[in-house]
Design an enzyme around this catalytic site. Sequence first.
Site, PDB file in Angstrom:
ATOM      1  N   ASP A 202       0.828  -1.206   0.000  1.00  0.00           N
ATOM      2  CA  ASP A 202       0.000   0.000   0.000  1.00  0.00           C
ATOM      3  C   ASP A 202       0.867   1.263   0.000  1.00  0.00           C
ATOM      4  O   ASP A 202       1.703   1.440   0.900  1.00  0.00           O
ATOM      5  CB  ASP A 202      -0.883  -0.029   1.251  1.00  0.00           C
ATOM      6  N   ASP A 203       0.682   2.130  -0.989  1.00  0.00           N
ATOM      7  CA  ASP A 203       1.393   3.416  -1.067  1.00  0.00           C
ATOM      8  C   ASP A 203       2.909   3.241  -1.199  1.00  0.00           C
ATOM      9  O   ASP A 203       3.675   4.075  -0.725  1.00  0.00           O
ATOM     10  CB  ASP A 203       1.099   4.285   0.158  1.00  0.00           C
TER      11      ASP A 203
ATOM     12  N   CYS B 114      -5.972   3.884  -3.584  1.00  0.00           N
ATOM     13  CA  CYS B 114      -6.326   2.623  -2.929  1.00  0.00           C
ATOM     14  C   CYS B 114      -7.582   1.932  -3.466  1.00  0.00           C
ATOM     15  O   CYS B 114      -7.507   0.860  -4.057  1.00  0.00           O
ATOM     16  CB  CYS B 114      -6.487   2.859  -1.434  1.00  0.00           C
TER      17      CYS B 114
ATOM     18  N   ARG C  31      -8.090  -1.442  -5.949  1.00  0.00           N
ATOM     19  CA  ARG C  31      -8.597  -2.720  -5.457  1.00  0.00           C
ATOM     20  C   ARG C  31      -9.831  -3.174  -6.223  1.00  0.00           C
ATOM     21  O   ARG C  31     -10.043  -4.370  -6.424  1.00  0.00           O
ATOM     22  CB  ARG C  31      -8.886  -2.604  -3.957  1.00  0.00           C
TER      23      ARG C  31
ATOM     24  N   LYS D 248      -6.063  -5.703   3.949  1.00  0.00           N
ATOM     25  CA  LYS D 248      -6.921  -4.533   3.726  1.00  0.00           C
ATOM     26  C   LYS D 248      -7.952  -4.803   2.626  1.00  0.00           C
ATOM     27  O   LYS D 248      -7.605  -5.204   1.525  1.00  0.00           O
ATOM     28  CB  LYS D 248      -6.020  -3.347   3.350  1.00  0.00           C
TER      29      LYS D 248
ATOM     30  N   HIS E  66     -11.215  -2.426   1.680  1.00  0.00           N
ATOM     31  CA  HIS E  66     -11.377  -1.076   1.126  1.00  0.00           C
ATOM     32  C   HIS E  66     -12.209  -0.999  -0.154  1.00  0.00           C
ATOM     33  O   HIS E  66     -12.063  -0.080  -0.942  1.00  0.00           O
ATOM     34  CB  HIS E  66     -10.012  -0.424   0.900  1.00  0.00           C
TER      35      HIS E  66
ATOM     36  N   HIS F 255       1.821   2.252   4.040  1.00  0.00           N
ATOM     37  CA  HIS F 255       0.868   3.356   4.178  1.00  0.00           C
ATOM     38  C   HIS F 255       1.023   4.004   5.561  1.00  0.00           C
ATOM     39  O   HIS F 255       1.336   3.345   6.533  1.00  0.00           O
ATOM     40  CB  HIS F 255      -0.541   2.780   4.012  1.00  0.00           C
TER      41      HIS F 255
ATOM     42  N   ASP G 147      -0.355  -0.868  -4.810  1.00  0.00           N
ATOM     43  CA  ASP G 147      -1.652  -0.328  -5.230  1.00  0.00           C
ATOM     44  C   ASP G 147      -1.552   1.034  -5.911  1.00  0.00           C
ATOM     45  O   ASP G 147      -2.444   1.439  -6.647  1.00  0.00           O
ATOM     46  CB  ASP G 147      -2.634  -0.269  -4.054  1.00  0.00           C
ATOM     47  N   ASN G 148      -0.482   1.778  -5.643  1.00  0.00           N
ATOM     48  CA  ASN G 148      -0.262   3.080  -6.293  1.00  0.00           C
ATOM     49  C   ASN G 148       1.141   3.537  -5.952  1.00  0.00           C
ATOM     50  O   ASN G 148       1.866   2.865  -5.215  1.00  0.00           O
ATOM     51  CB  ASN G 148      -1.295   4.132  -5.850  1.00  0.00           C
TER      52      ASN G 148
ATOM     53  N   LYS H 144       1.009   9.525  -5.764  1.00  0.00           N
ATOM     54  CA  LYS H 144      -0.299   8.910  -5.556  1.00  0.00           C
ATOM     55  C   LYS H 144      -1.422   9.876  -5.931  1.00  0.00           C
ATOM     56  O   LYS H 144      -1.344  11.072  -5.663  1.00  0.00           O
ATOM     57  CB  LYS H 144      -0.427   8.520  -4.081  1.00  0.00           C
TER      58      LYS H 144
END
Length: 549
Positions: free
Chosen positions: A33-34, A71, A75, A128, A130, A219, A324-325, A370
Site C-alpha cells: 500500500d502506497d 487505494c 482494489r 486490507k 477497502h 501506508h 496499489d499506487n 499517488k
Amino acid sequence: MKIKILSLALLGFSAVSVAQKQTQPNIILIMVDDMGYSDIGAYGSEIRTPNLDRLAAEGLRLKEFYNNSICAPTRASLLTGQSNHKAGVGYFNVNLGLPAYQGYLNRESLTLAEVLKQAGYSTLMSGKWHVGDDSIAWPNQRGFDRFFGFIGGASNYYDINGYTDKAPPVPLVENNQRINLAPGKYLTDEIAGHAVQFLEEQSKTNKPFFLYVAYNAPHWPLQAQPEDIARYKGRYSIGWDSLRSERFAKQQQLGLIAPNSTLAPDPEVPAWASLTWDEQQLWQKKMEVYAAMIDRMDQGVGKILETLKALKKDDNTLIVFISDNGAQGGFIPTGRRRQRSSGPIGTAGSYDYQEQSWAHVSNTPFRSYKASAYEGGISSPLIAWFPNKIKAGSIATGTAHLIDLAPTFYEFAGAQYPATYQQVKTNPLQGVSLARLFREGQEISRPQPLFWERAGNRAVRKGKWKIVSSYPSKDWELFDIAADRAETRNLAAAHPEVVKELAADYDQWAKANDVVDYDKIKPQGNQGFAAPTGANTAAAPQNNKRPNR
C-alpha cells in the site's frame, strides 16, 4: 454387480476430479500500500527485501505495470478485472449517488474469489479490503472462505490506547466477526501470520488455494518495530537528492530503465543541503521508519514462502506481487486535517507521513505521486514467480494493467468466467491474460488502449503514446513513454493528431464505462481522498522544508 460397477465408476470419477484439482496451480496475490516503484531491492532500492528479491531473481519483473493511482479504485479493478467505474468504485469507497460511483463492488463485477471458488479453489484473504464498508460487501460476502483484516482504507499498526485517549482500538474483522488488534501486536506481522495460518489449515483439503495478502504497509502512519528501524540508522543521512540518483543508477544497471532515460524533476522538493542539521535529523527518521515498514513486510513474505515449502506446495504455486499506487506526495490536499502525533516517529503514537521529498525518491525515476495519472502515481513493480513455469531472471517490456490479472489467474486455474452469476448478468472482463507472457515470454497483445479517470485526473496509454490531463485542467499533455517515461517533454503541440486520436478513444471509453465529468460529481468536504491540485505533483506541499514536529 451393476451397483459395484457404478461404485467403481464413481470412485474413478472422484479420483480424476481430485487429480485435476491437484494439478491446478495455487495462486498467491500480494499487494502493498502506497509503495513507490523503486522501493524494493529488485527495482532499485537500498531497503532490505531479500524475499521479494529472490522471487524476482527466480521469476519475472515487468517494467511497465499500471495501477489506478489510489487505494479503493485499484482494489476494485484488481479484484474484478474491470475498470473501477464499471465495478462501482469510480471515485473512492464513498457513495456519490450513481452506480459507477456507489463506493462498493457491484454484483455485475465478480471478484477473483467468486470465480476461483467456482473452479474448486479455497479462497483466503488477509489484510486490507477497502471496496465496501457495509457488511453486505465484506470479503466473506464476496467469495472469500476465510478473511482476517480491516475493512476501511487505513489503520494503525499497534493498539495505541496507551498513547492517547482519543484513539480507538485497531478495529479488525475475522470471518464477519469484529475483533480488535491485541495489545503489543504489530499489524503487518498479524497479516502475514494469518496468511500462514490459513495456508496450514487449507493444506488439510485436496483443493488448490487462492490467497490474497493485502498489506497496509508502508501506508501512513509511520509505525514500525524498533529492531527494524535500528537497521537503517544513519542510512539516509545522504539525503533525498543523492539517494534518488543512487536508485536511478541501480535501475539502469538492472535493465529496468533505459540508459538514456532522464529523471523527472520536482521543483517543490528542496535541496537536502538547504536544510538545517536538526531538520535533516528529523527527515532521516521518517525514511528510516518507512524503510523499516517495508523490511517487515518482506519478512512476512519470507514466512509465507517458508510455509509453502514446508507444505510441499511451492513447486505448484504462482505468486504475483504489486503495489496499489505510487508513494504519496504532500499531505492529503483538502478536506482532512493533519492528525497530531502523541509519540515519536515510528512509535505507536506516531501519525507522521513519509511526505513528498522522500516520496520523490520512492517513485524514482517518475513524475508525481499517488492520486495522479502521471507515471509516479500509476506505476507499480510487478514480480511473477512460478518455479519451472516462469523463466528465472526475466525482465519484460510489455505494458500491463490491474485488469489483466483476473484473466491471467483464470487461465492458469482453468476457471471459466461466467456470463451470469447468481442470476445476475456479469460485466465482461476488460483485460488480457498475461499467462503466455509469464510462461513463454510472449509479447502482450493489447487490442485496446489503457484508460484512467479518477477525481478528474485522466490518461490514455496507446502504444508508445500517453496523454495526461491533470485536474483542474482539461487540457491534454502528450508524452512518448518509450523515449521519455519520466514525462519531461510535452509533445502535444508537435503531434496534435495523436492527441486528437487518443482523446477520441478516451471519450468513447468514458461513455462505455459511465464516467462522469468530475466537476459534476465532485464531493464536498471530507469525502475520501481529494484530487491532486497541480499539474506537476499529486498534492500541494505542506511546508515540505520544515517538517511537522
